[in-house]
Design a protein around this motif. Structure first.
Motif, PDB file in Angstrom:
ATOM      1  N   UNK A 239     -21.063 -74.990 -23.312  1.00  0.00           N
ATOM      2  CA  UNK A 239     -22.524 -75.069 -23.297  1.00  0.00           C
ATOM      3  C   UNK A 239     -23.089 -73.983 -24.199  1.00  0.00           C
ATOM      4  N   UNK A 240     -24.262 -74.235 -24.746  1.00  0.00           N
ATOM      5  CA  UNK A 240     -24.948 -73.181 -25.481  1.00  0.00           C
ATOM      6  C   UNK A 240     -26.226 -72.797 -24.751  1.00  0.00           C
ATOM      7  N   UNK A 241     -26.720 -71.611 -25.093  1.00  0.00           N
ATOM      8  CA  UNK A 241     -28.047 -71.191 -24.646  1.00  0.00           C
ATOM      9  C   UNK A 241     -28.873 -70.908 -25.887  1.00  0.00           C
ATOM     10  N   UNK A 342     -23.929 -66.088 -26.194  1.00  0.00           N
ATOM     11  CA  UNK A 342     -24.836 -67.245 -26.311  1.00  0.00           C
ATOM     12  C   UNK A 342     -24.161 -68.562 -25.954  1.00  0.00           C
ATOM     13  N   UNK A 343     -22.927 -68.708 -26.421  1.00  0.00           N
ATOM     14  CA  UNK A 343     -22.238 -69.983 -26.281  1.00  0.00           C
ATOM     15  C   UNK A 343     -20.918 -69.746 -25.551  1.00  0.00           C
TER      16      UNK A 343
END
Lengths: 353, 390
Positions: A239-241, A342-343
């Protein structure tokens, strides 16, 4: 249509070095790894159905750096191949999906990076918003320091807890012959060290590392032929943010938490975490809900060697070894990418059938 | 085809131009993404994963731009991947996105590709001299000109074939509202009158430098079955790679391209591409690559691709219309150029190609290549479900 099971059957890693005697295209680091991992499985490069790699042009300082890495394979006749401009853990994800389509039954995944060729902290600043943030050149260690400071001020962790992570990693690193650093130490000794980027001390930060690693995947019966105890991938998610640092809570990792749920991490005995900074180990353990019984990064982890673009893949490889060697039933490997976690990617592997 | 069925539900692209100074990189991508989602009649909430492709990061000076673009791509909280396979990347990105559905990892995937050449200097980024590597010199044109010369020499093609391709593609581009170059008055003679840039490649036989982006939305069988508009079913995908140089390498008709094409036709059950494929979007950045790739792909025998072009078979009303969109010769946002080929193929078989629609197109090829003619990606899409009656 039944989706085939996929397993890790092989792993090899280059020595983690401050400066490898090699060019930036990875060839010198990769050739011996391909040889080692294929020999171990009694395979040749012609037996590989799909190749997938992760690397970065910016690290190599040239466009299309991954093309030269193909020379390490000897891709004649042509190969079925793909490349991600990410840590090779995401190349492993692409290869896992490819095997699940049934188009191929083996895949070789590799990552490489020669951080010593440039100024890594400064290079990584170019991952930020190119219009309003990157021109200020906030480097990777500074951003991590801001994240660590945020956690200290909000009471999420203490400097001692950070030092305990570093001390654990260094002691584990001493047992890993390929680690860049490792020695007997404790939190008190580390807390006496000067800060590098307050509140981070040198041992809170991953070293700058040249390196590469390789993982071989195989599907169903092919995996059983190649290895008595394949490390079956029973869950994998990433997942990324947001890339905007102020748009997310840097003291937590919601993306890792989501990956944990999706991949099914309950009951893992070993977790190899890609935490390039000590406080990130704390963030990740909480996001994954790892209890005290879980062995965390027994390889020494990224704090003992962080070859960019292969360190995440290496975490999966190190975790898989515990299953391949029959030392653990269920393990996880984690990879991160981007500034301040982040990821994130989580790969869960299990023994048995 | 391997794995579960996958279909293109919609596509979108930007207006391509030399300088899109009205948008940031994120704005450029978003323009294509918004059009693709609207075309697919879906919203960000329906997207399970995002795949971004672009050519080298050095082109814009942004390292791993997907990290910064996560917001604009609606990727927060979702899986986001970044593909890079040189000039073939736009096609590879679509293929990777398709495999995410085929492998059962995700149900609906958004694939995006872009290049903002005005924020870059591609010639510089391609012409650096790393140690122990043959320098590219004068960018892509300088690199490929000797290959074109070799093709002309060994095939005996007349000198004007390249101009035939350029005039055709530019006139096709005039029918495409998104194309960068829209020149409906180009003729073979006018192309031949333009300046020689890299002998034998003339100015008008060369792709432009464009800012642009393209996006496609892919979905699984259940989603495609429910779609209000006709989807484009993916019948086959293929990617192959070979090294830049090796002893005996054929730069004109590379093995990797032939191998990818063989894999593609075999997966799709096609035995005679020329009669079974209705339209082809082929990556032709310099005009002469049309006849070269016709041979490489198996549409024509070696050294005879130029005869297909000369006979007008690749014109919009020909036996095998090639590049009805205007192709790379009309728009070249490098990282997106491959995906534009793939998207046009999908538009053709789902009847959404507007003024450049090929009548009765039911099977279409999308093709891209990159590096020193060593990375190939392609897909074959059709109006019918794979395995159905044609």
């Amino acid at each position: 249509m039944a989706v085939p099971d996929v397993a890790v059957v092989g792993f090899a890693e280059a020595p983690n070095l401050r400066a490898a005697d090699a060019t930036t295209n990875g060839v010198e680091m990769l050739v011996p790894l391909f040889e080692q991992v294929l020999d171990e499985l009694s395979m040749t490069r012609h037996d590989i159905g799909f190749w997938c790699s992760g690397s970065s042009d910016y690290l190599a300082g040239r466009a299309f750096s991954f093309i030269a890495a193909i020379d390490a394979i000897g891709a004649v006749p042509p190969i079925n191949e793909s490349h991600v401009e990410m840590d090779a853990a995401w190349a492993l994800y692409e290869a896992w999906v490819k095997l699940r389509t049934g188009e191929v039954d083996t895949a070789l995944v590799y990552g490489f990076g020669k951080s010593s060729a440039g100024d890594l902290r400064r290079t990584l600043a170019l991952q930020l918003d190119p219009y309003s943030v990157a021109p200020l050149w906030p480097d990777s260690v500074t951003i991590a320091a801001l994240q660590a400071r945020l956690g200290l001020e909000t009471g999420m962790w203490t400097e001692r807890e950070m030092a305990e992570v570093s001390a654990r990693s260094l002691r584990d690193g001493a047992t890993n012959p390929l680690a860049q650093r490792g020695h007997a130490t404790d939190a008190d000794a580390l807390l006496a060290e000067p800060t590098l980027a307050d509140p981070l001390r040198a041992y809170d930060c991953a070293p700058i590392t040249d390196g590469a690693s390789v993982v071989v995947l195989a599907a169903a019966d092919r995996a059983r032929e190649l290895r008595r105890d394949p490390a079956w991938i029973t869950g994998m998610a990433h997942r990324t943010e947001s890339g905007t640092l102020t748009a997310r809570d840097l003291t937590r990792s919601s993306s890792t938490q989501d990956c944990s749920k999706a991949a099914g991490t309950d009951g893992v005995a070993v977790a190899e975490l890609h935490a390039p900074f000590s406080h990130q180990d704390i963030v990740l353990r909480r996001a994954l809900g790892l209890g005290d019984a879980v062995s965390v990064s027994p390889s020494g982890g990224a704090l003992c060697g962080n070859p960019m673009f292969s360190a995440g893949l290496s975490r999966i490889g190190h975790a898989a070894r515990h299953v391949l060697d029959g030392r653990a039933e269920k393990v996880l490997g984690h990879a991160t990418s981007g500034p301040a976690l982040q990821q994130n990617l989580v790969c869960v592997m299990e023994g048995g059938n | 085809m391997a794995g579960q069925l996958v279909a293109v539900l919609g596509s979108g692209q930007t207006h391509h131009a030399s300088k899109r100074t009205d948008v940031s990189i994120a704005g450029l991508c978003r323009e294509a993404v918004d059009r693709a989602l609207a075309d697919a009649d879906l919203d960000f909430a329906d997207v399970d994963a995002v795949v971004l492709g672009k050519a080298p990061d050095l082109f814009e000076g942004v390292m791993m731009p997907e990290l910064h673009l996560a917001d604009a791509l609606g990727a927060n909280g979702k899986p986001l991947m970044r593909v890079h396979t040189a000039g073939s990347v736009g096609g590879s990105t679509a293929n990777v996105a398709a495999s995410l559905v085929q492998g059962g990892a995700h149900r609906r995937v958004l694939a995006v590709a872009f290049e903002k050449q005005s924020e870059s200097n591609a010639m510089w980024a391609l012409s650096i001299a790393p140690p122990f590597t043959m320098p590219v010199g004068a960018g892509a044109g300088g690199y490929f000109a000797p290959h074109v010369r070799a093709y002309i020499r060994r095939s005996g093609a007349p000198d004007h074939i390249g101009a035939v391709v350029a005039a055709k593609d530019r006139r096709n581009g005039a029918l495409n509202p998104y194309a960068h170059l829209r020149e409906n008055d180009v003729s073979v003679d006018s192309v031949l009158e333009t300046q020689m840039l890299w002998d034998p490649i003339r100015f008008a036989e060369t792709c432009p430098s464009s800012d642009g982006a393209c996006a496609v939305v892919l979905g699984d069988e259940a989603t495609a079955d429910r779609a209000a508009r006709r989807p484009a079913w993916v019948h086959a995908t293929a990617m192959r790679t070979e090294p830049t140089t090796f002893s005996g390498r054929d730069h004109v008709n590379p093995q990797a391209g032939q191998a990818a094409a063989r894999a593609l036709w075999s997966q799709a059950g096609i035995t005679d591409p020329m009669s079974e494929v209705d339209v082809a979007e082929i990556y032709v950045p310099f005009s002469w690559f049309e006849p070269m790739w016709l041979e490489n792909l198996g549409f024509a025998e070696p050294d005879s691709g130029w005869k297909v072009t000369e006979a007008g078979d690749t014109a919009l009303d020909g036996r095998l219309p090639v590049n009805p969109s205007g192709g790379v010769l009309s728009s070249n946002p490098i990282g997106a150029s491959g995906m534009l080929r793939f998207a046009e193929a999908a538009m053709q078989v789902s009847g959404r190609a507007g003024d450049h629609q090929v009548d009765g197109a039911r099977t279409a090829l999308g093709h891209a290549y990159g590096g020193g003619s060593q990375y190939f990606s392609m897909w074959l899409v059709g109006s019918d479900k794979p395995g159905g009656t044609r």
